[in-house]
Write a protein that holds these residues in place. Structure first.
Motif, PDB file in Angstrom:
ATOM      1  N   ARG A   1       3.449  11.579  -9.061  1.00 24.27           N
ATOM      2  CA  ARG A   1       3.365  11.092  -7.701  1.00 24.27           C
ATOM      3  C   ARG A   1       3.003  11.714  -6.680  1.00 24.27           C
ATOM      4  O   ARG A   1       2.387  11.322  -5.614  1.00 24.27           O
ATOM      5  CB  ARG A   1       4.987  10.481  -7.352  1.00 24.27           C
ATOM      6  CG  ARG A   1       5.383   9.625  -8.378  1.00 24.27           C
ATOM      7  CD  ARG A   1       6.575   8.929  -7.826  1.00 24.27           C
ATOM      8  NE  ARG A   1       7.725   9.656  -7.805  1.00 24.27           N
ATOM      9  CZ  ARG A   1       8.567   9.711  -8.773  1.00 24.27           C
ATOM     10  NH1 ARG A   1       8.353   9.203  -9.887  1.00 24.27           N
ATOM     11  NH2 ARG A   1       9.495  10.741  -8.712  1.00 24.27           N
TER      12      ARG A   1
ATOM     13  N   LYS B   1       3.254  -0.588 -10.094  1.00 25.49           N
ATOM     14  CA  LYS B   1       2.875  -0.808  -8.786  1.00 25.49           C
ATOM     15  C   LYS B   1       2.606  -2.282  -8.444  1.00 25.49           C
ATOM     16  O   LYS B   1       2.383  -2.963  -9.277  1.00 25.49           O
ATOM     17  CB  LYS B   1       1.348  -0.135  -8.687  1.00 25.49           C
ATOM     18  CG  LYS B   1       1.788   1.492  -8.731  1.00 25.49           C
ATOM     19  CD  LYS B   1       0.240   2.175  -8.647  1.00 25.49           C
ATOM     20  CE  LYS B   1       0.344   3.597  -8.485  1.00 25.49           C
ATOM     21  NZ  LYS B   1      -0.724   4.422  -8.490  1.00 25.49           N
TER      22      LYS B   1
ATOM     23  N   ASN C   1       2.434   1.733  -3.391  1.00 19.32           N
ATOM     24  CA  ASN C   1       1.681   2.025  -4.690  1.00 19.32           C
ATOM     25  C   ASN C   1       1.351   3.454  -4.361  1.00 19.32           C
ATOM     26  O   ASN C   1       0.610   4.044  -5.390  1.00 19.32           O
ATOM     27  CB  ASN C   1       0.650   1.130  -4.390  1.00 19.32           C
ATOM     28  CG  ASN C   1       0.749  -0.091  -5.065  1.00 19.32           C
ATOM     29  OD1 ASN C   1       1.679  -0.434  -5.504  1.00 19.32           O
ATOM     30  ND2 ASN C   1      -0.250  -1.082  -4.790  1.00 19.32           N
ATOM     31  N   ILE C   2       1.301   4.255  -3.300  1.00 14.95           N
ATOM     32  CA  ILE C   2       1.088   5.461  -3.065  1.00 14.95           C
ATOM     33  C   ILE C   2       2.202   6.183  -3.166  1.00 14.95           C
ATOM     34  O   ILE C   2       2.207   7.665  -2.704  1.00 14.95           O
ATOM     35  CB  ILE C   2      -0.043   5.806  -2.097  1.00 14.95           C
ATOM     36  CG1 ILE C   2       0.789   5.655  -0.771  1.00 14.95           C
ATOM     37  CG2 ILE C   2      -1.377   5.254  -2.181  1.00 14.95           C
ATOM     38  CD1 ILE C   2      -0.139   6.165   0.536  1.00 14.95           C
TER      39      ILE C   2
ATOM     40  N   GLN D   1       0.817  -1.005   0.033  1.00 16.02           N
ATOM     41  CA  GLN D   1      -0.158   0.062   0.032  1.00 16.02           C
ATOM     42  C   GLN D   1       0.878   1.316  -0.124  1.00 16.02           C
ATOM     43  O   GLN D   1       0.591   2.192  -0.620  1.00 16.02           O
ATOM     44  CB  GLN D   1      -0.848   0.033   1.015  1.00 16.02           C
ATOM     45  CG  GLN D   1      -2.057   1.331   1.132  1.00 16.02           C
ATOM     46  CD  GLN D   1      -2.796   1.239   2.290  1.00 16.02           C
ATOM     47  OE1 GLN D   1      -2.429   0.549   3.460  1.00 16.02           O
ATOM     48  NE2 GLN D   1      -3.697   1.753   2.340  1.00 16.02           N
TER      49      GLN D   1
ATOM     50  N   ALA E   1      -0.766  11.186  -4.588  1.00 14.70           N
ATOM     51  CA  ALA E   1      -0.890  11.007  -2.987  1.00 14.70           C
ATOM     52  C   ALA E   1      -1.764  12.346  -2.488  1.00 14.70           C
ATOM     53  O   ALA E   1      -1.995  12.333  -1.170  1.00 14.70           O
ATOM     54  CB  ALA E   1       0.375  10.944  -2.421  1.00 14.70           C
TER      55      ALA E   1
END
Length: 402
Positions: free
Chosen positions: A268, A401, A159-160, A156, A272
């Motif tokens: 990115r 990811k 991936n962020i 997790q 987020a």
């Protein structure tokens, strides 16, 4: 609601004895039964006898051979236990069908639940434990031993784009009792994460060094294990590092490779939800795009007068005193005009400044991180992003990811 010490979640089959034994051994203050339409009579009998001393609830399955329904009802049972503010939850999986038990274990693993099973060495002719010979066994949650929760949290975070958090989860995994290959994989994956962290901070040389040291060994272990998702991600990252190499080959000068890297960095931040940071990077990308465009033709750095050739010496005095984006774009425009170029990116950016670009950039000026008090909205970021794409600029490929 008053807190209770322990709640027992129990799967109920047609035999009363193992459930009753679990109740006696655990001595819970609350019990949640998971029963079928056929076995609910067993749960009802137990409640008639023990219900006065227990908080209790029964969930019924329409299809005790459905793994999906068992999983869903087990989640409901846990929510009920938490509603009662249970300090601890135990799930006894002795009774019920195999799909019931499997669904309960799948739903409650990694949720801080202790599992138990009533067994015994003495069995009757049909394989049931002989009355009086029962023995309760506490079962370890396998997700705890194998770090399933830590790995899920790592995925997790990765991936962020939260690489510092991803590194922390890998460090937690490395505290476990691991096999040599597991330890090797997680150590090298940690190095990969450190490399991506450096890359995200524009420390490109350090990033390349770390990724060269750790990416290939991590990929080799994943391939040896045959873990498809790990291989897929690491192979894709290996391809992405080719862009890092091209960026470094440009040296310490403005380049479109650096623009692409900056745009990917902004992506990115936006992914987020950090739109202030993302928009600040797009603002710099406008300026850097003009600098890269000029360097590609003139081999000079806009802000470094010493790089200006004699042919444009009259313009270099402006290079050392550039204060803002508008002045930078104006100088880039004049350089191209002096050299006889038309229709360049730098000229377009300057030409768009007053009527279009300035309005997009003002949203950044009004942000809290610049000169104003307004938070940046996703629409503010997206508007400038769309403009840059319209100008033909592209972000570097996104990191893979899990």
């Amino acid at each position: 609601m008053q807190e209770i010490k322990q709640v027992l979640i129990a799967t109920v089959g047609h035999s009363r004895a193992p459930v009753e034994f679990a109740l006696a051994e655990h001595a819970p203050e609350g019990v949640v039964f998971i029963a079928s339409q056929d076995s609910q009579l067993v749960a009802a009998e137990l409640m008639r006898e023990y219900g006065a001393h227990l908080r209790h609830h029964t969930f019924l399955l329409d299809d005790p051979e459905s793994l999906t329904e068992s999983y869903r009802v087990a989640q409901q049972a846990l929510r009920k236990a938490l509603e009662w503010e249970a300090r601890s939850v135990v799930a006894d999986v002795t009774g019920g069908t195999k799909p019931m038990v499997a669904g309960v274990v799948l739903a409650l693993s990694g949720r801080g639940v202790t599992f138990s099973y009533v067994g015994g060495e003495q069995r009757d002719e049909v394989g049931r434990v002989v009355g009086g010979a029962e023995r309760l066994k506490l079962l370890e949650d396998p997700t705890t031993r194998y770090g399933v929760r830590e790995w899920a949290e790592f995925v997790q975070a990765w991936n962020i784009g939260q690489m510092d958090a991803a590194k922390s989860h890998l460090e937690a995994l490395l505290q476990r009792d691991l096999s040599p290959s597991e330890r090797r994989f997680y150590q090298h994956l940690k190095g990969v994460v450190e490399g991506l962290t450096a890359w995200d901070r524009f420390q490109h040389a350090a990033a390349q060094k770390l990724l060269r040291e750790h990416l290939e060994p991590a990929l080799a272990v994943a391939e040896a294990w045959g873990h498809g998702s790990k291989v897929r991600v690491l192979q894709a990252l290996k391809v992405a590092t080719q862009g890092l190499q091209k960026l470094l080959e440009q040296g310490n000068v403005p380049s479109f490779e650096l623009v692409a890297d900056l745009l990917a960095n902004a992506q990115r931040r936006a992914a987020a939800g950090r739109y202030d940071d993302a928009l600040a990077r797009l603002y710099r990308a406008v300026e850097l795009a003009a600098e890269a465009d000029v360097y590609a033709r003139h081999k000079l750095v806009l802000r470094r007068p010493e790089t200006y050739p004699e042919a444009v010496a009259t313009l270099k005095d402006r290079a050392g005193g550039l204060r803002g984006l508008k002045e930078t774009l104006a100088l880039a425009f004049d350089l191209d005009v002096r050299a006889g170029y038309t229709g360049t990116l730098a000229q377009r950016l300057y030409g768009d400044y007053a009527q279009r670009l300035q309005g997009l950039l003002d949203r950044r000026h009004q942000s809290i991180l610049a000169h104003g008090t307004k938070p940046v909205a996703v629409e503010d970021y997206q508007a400038l992003w769309d403009y840059l794409v319209e100008c033909g600029l592209e972000a570097a490929p996104t990191w893979p990811k899990w």
